[in-house]
Design a protein around this motif. Sequence first.
Motif, PDB file in Angstrom:
ATOM      1  N   ASP A  28       0.770  -1.144  -0.084  1.00 32.37           N
ATOM      2  CA  ASP A  28       0.107  -0.015  -0.153  1.00 32.37           C
ATOM      3  C   ASP A  28       0.661   1.291   0.140  1.00 32.37           C
ATOM      4  O   ASP A  28       0.195   2.457  -0.473  1.00 32.37           O
ATOM      5  CB  ASP A  28      -0.966  -0.185   1.255  1.00 32.37           C
ATOM      6  N   ALA A  29       2.116   1.194   0.362  1.00 31.36           N
ATOM      7  CA  ALA A  29       2.816   2.205   0.442  1.00 31.36           C
ATOM      8  C   ALA A  29       4.442   1.789   0.587  1.00 31.36           C
ATOM      9  O   ALA A  29       4.570   0.624   1.120  1.00 31.36           O
ATOM     10  CB  ALA A  29       2.751   3.107   1.689  1.00 31.36           C
ATOM     11  N   CYS A  30       5.380   2.527   0.163  1.00 27.72           N
ATOM     12  CA  CYS A  30       6.843   2.237  -0.091  1.00 27.72           C
ATOM     13  C   CYS A  30       7.476   3.108   0.415  1.00 27.72           C
ATOM     14  O   CYS A  30       7.450   4.322   0.045  1.00 27.72           O
ATOM     15  CB  CYS A  30       7.291   1.817  -1.538  1.00 27.72           C
ATOM     16  N   LEU A  31       8.337   2.952   1.450  1.00 30.62           N
ATOM     17  CA  LEU A  31       9.526   3.942   2.036  1.00 30.62           C
ATOM     18  C   LEU A  31      10.671   3.499   1.071  1.00 30.62           C
ATOM     19  O   LEU A  31      11.283   2.539   1.386  1.00 30.62           O
ATOM     20  CB  LEU A  31       9.589   3.913   3.485  1.00 30.62           C
ATOM     21  N   ILE A  32      11.197   4.410   0.614  1.00 28.53           N
ATOM     22  CA  ILE A  32      12.715   4.140  -0.141  1.00 28.53           C
ATOM     23  C   ILE A  32      13.843   4.976   0.714  1.00 28.53           C
ATOM     24  O   ILE A  32      13.770   6.242   0.757  1.00 28.53           O
ATOM     25  CB  ILE A  32      12.636   4.704  -1.719  1.00 28.53           C
ATOM     26  N   TYR A  33      14.491   4.322   1.375  1.00 32.18           N
ATOM     27  CA  TYR A  33      15.617   4.778   2.467  1.00 32.18           C
ATOM     28  C   TYR A  33      16.869   5.060   1.569  1.00 32.18           C
ATOM     29  O   TYR A  33      17.362   4.333   0.732  1.00 32.18           O
ATOM     30  CB  TYR A  33      15.705   3.886   3.422  1.00 32.18           C
TER      31      TYR A  33
ATOM     32  N   ARG B 207       0.022  -3.133   4.316  1.00 34.90           N
ATOM     33  CA  ARG B 207       1.377  -3.510   3.881  1.00 34.90           C
ATOM     34  C   ARG B 207       2.158  -2.195   3.547  1.00 34.90           C
ATOM     35  O   ARG B 207       2.046  -1.489   2.790  1.00 34.90           O
ATOM     36  CB  ARG B 207       1.371  -4.542   2.959  1.00 34.90           C
ATOM     37  N   LEU B 208       3.414  -1.997   4.171  1.00 34.15           N
ATOM     38  CA  LEU B 208       4.523  -1.193   4.061  1.00 34.15           C
ATOM     39  C   LEU B 208       5.822  -1.803   3.371  1.00 34.15           C
ATOM     40  O   LEU B 208       6.401  -2.672   4.312  1.00 34.15           O
ATOM     41  CB  LEU B 208       4.645  -0.335   5.139  1.00 34.15           C
TER      42      LEU B 208
ATOM     43  N   VAL C 284      12.364  -0.303   0.965  1.00 33.53           N
ATOM     44  CA  VAL C 284      13.386  -0.320   0.039  1.00 33.53           C
ATOM     45  C   VAL C 284      14.687   0.312   0.774  1.00 33.53           C
ATOM     46  O   VAL C 284      14.604   1.321   1.372  1.00 33.53           O
ATOM     47  CB  VAL C 284      13.315   0.405  -1.491  1.00 33.53           C
ATOM     48  N   GLY C 285      15.891  -0.649   0.824  1.00 35.75           N
ATOM     49  CA  GLY C 285      16.879  -0.060   1.621  1.00 35.75           C
ATOM     50  C   GLY C 285      16.898  -0.697   3.310  1.00 35.75           C
ATOM     51  O   GLY C 285      17.613   0.000   3.923  1.00 35.75           O
ATOM     52  N   ILE C 286      16.257  -1.470   3.407  1.00 32.42           N
ATOM     53  CA  ILE C 286      15.822  -2.013   4.854  1.00 32.42           C
ATOM     54  C   ILE C 286      17.346  -2.710   5.241  1.00 32.42           C
ATOM     55  O   ILE C 286      17.675  -2.396   6.681  1.00 32.42           O
ATOM     56  CB  ILE C 286      14.760  -3.135   4.789  1.00 32.42           C
ATOM     57  N   ASP C 287      18.151  -2.986   4.492  1.00 32.78           N
ATOM     58  CA  ASP C 287      19.479  -3.414   5.194  1.00 32.78           C
ATOM     59  C   ASP C 287      20.440  -2.318   5.365  1.00 32.78           C
ATOM     60  O   ASP C 287      21.394  -2.533   6.074  1.00 32.78           O
ATOM     61  CB  ASP C 287      20.322  -4.491   3.969  1.00 32.78           C
TER      62      ASP C 287
ATOM     63  N   ILE D  59       5.191  -5.138   7.533  1.00 36.43           N
ATOM     64  CA  ILE D  59       6.324  -4.513   6.933  1.00 36.43           C
ATOM     65  C   ILE D  59       7.252  -5.504   6.101  1.00 36.43           C
ATOM     66  O   ILE D  59       7.721  -6.562   6.614  1.00 36.43           O
ATOM     67  CB  ILE D  59       7.327  -3.763   7.839  1.00 36.43           C
ATOM     68  N   VAL D  60       7.515  -5.215   4.882  1.00 33.25           N
ATOM     69  CA  VAL D  60       8.286  -6.306   3.763  1.00 33.25           C
ATOM     70  C   VAL D  60       9.345  -5.596   3.407  1.00 33.25           C
ATOM     71  O   VAL D  60       9.504  -4.419   3.169  1.00 33.25           O
ATOM     72  CB  VAL D  60       7.295  -6.860   3.140  1.00 33.25           C
ATOM     73  N   ASP D  61      10.468  -6.346   3.016  1.00 35.99           N
ATOM     74  CA  ASP D  61      11.430  -5.922   2.359  1.00 35.99           C
ATOM     75  C   ASP D  61      11.023  -5.718   0.653  1.00 35.99           C
ATOM     76  O   ASP D  61      10.716  -6.670   0.117  1.00 35.99           O
ATOM     77  CB  ASP D  61      12.778  -6.866   2.362  1.00 35.99           C
TER      78      ASP D  61
END
Length: 398
Positions: A26-31, A124-125, A128-131, A150-152
């Motif tokens: 539903d949304a993506c956070l790109i770190y 679901r969030l 990107v860049g979870i590592d 929360i998913v990778d």
Amino acid sequence: MIHIPAEEFTARVEKLRALMNERGIDACLIYGDEYRKENLRYIGNYWPLFERGAVVVPITGEPFVIAAPEGEMFCREMSAWQDVRLLPEFNCVTVPDEIEYPQALYTSLTEIREGLQRGGPLRRLGIVGIDAIPVPLARKIEHHFEGVDIVDAGDLLFQLRMSKSANEAACLQEAARIADEGYKQMIRQARPGMTELELASLVYGECTKQGAESIPFCLVTSGERVNTIIGRPSRKVIEDGDMIMAAIAVQVEGYVATLNFPFVTGEMSEEQKAFIDILVEAEDRALSQIRAGGKQSDVVRAVKAYFKEKDVSAYDLYPPMHGCGLAEAESPYPDENSEALFEAGMTVNTDVSLFGHPHGSNRIEESLIVTETGYESMSKLVRHLSATWKAKRILSLD
């Protein structure tokens, strides 16, 4: 002016949303941060300076950027998206202290979650860049998004970044042109008596003058110091007959092209020439396997087979090709067993190398665009050096 236009960032977001739909995100956070900038730069064109950053892409509605106070104006200057919000957790990455910014207008993770929920259910969030996210920050995100799956989602960006647009290729080609000019200066000016740091300084000066946004690295080692895979320039004095292992990475609009070609300061021995002969021929064999539809593993197999033929496999320490783009080394990074195929528009680096050999350690590296019939080299210099070497066993810039 070479750049990525605003409409291309919009198109990237729409491609990302299509992949998010497939995964029920539903949304993506790109770190991103100063070092791990590539995904953030791809979606938001933001490259933080000693702070953290992110772009949040909801499944509907405008993306927004998360930044920190010191870099706010810098972010607004760069960002592909107008909505910029400040988050205290994104402040300076190098200290544990809580720094006060009395004039900062902060948002919070709670407010970010509530805003996303106003656009529809947030089940679901994807991150990107979870590592690359520090554990304390990851825990805060988990806490404030409790109840949200929360998913990778890093593979979504790697998938999108694999093939390059014409604008991306143009940025890489300009970076390669600048790297060529820096390397020419190095070959022309290298002489016994100067230090490795002095030699590297010529590269930084020339590449900056030519318009490099950044020089992610300039590796220089000489003599016995070449017996390494990578090495920073030192105060070591270069001597007559020293092999030089140097690599230049130049960044333009976020895109990084790299080149490396072995050379010797002063008199070159026959053994050194024979060593360079092997690398030049090995790269030719790698290049012969690059074309749209071809197996990426064939490049690896061709080089390894030649090294075995020349009895130098013991000095072959890693695969001879990797992707390039917003990172100096990115996917694909095939081995002998990879089933992946080349696609037209992919950008890759040959990285044909031998390390620990009795007569030197070195690599040949150049950035390439995969085409339907083969490849296009972005480095005119490497192609020229290779051709003159095969014709005369000399490194001529003429």
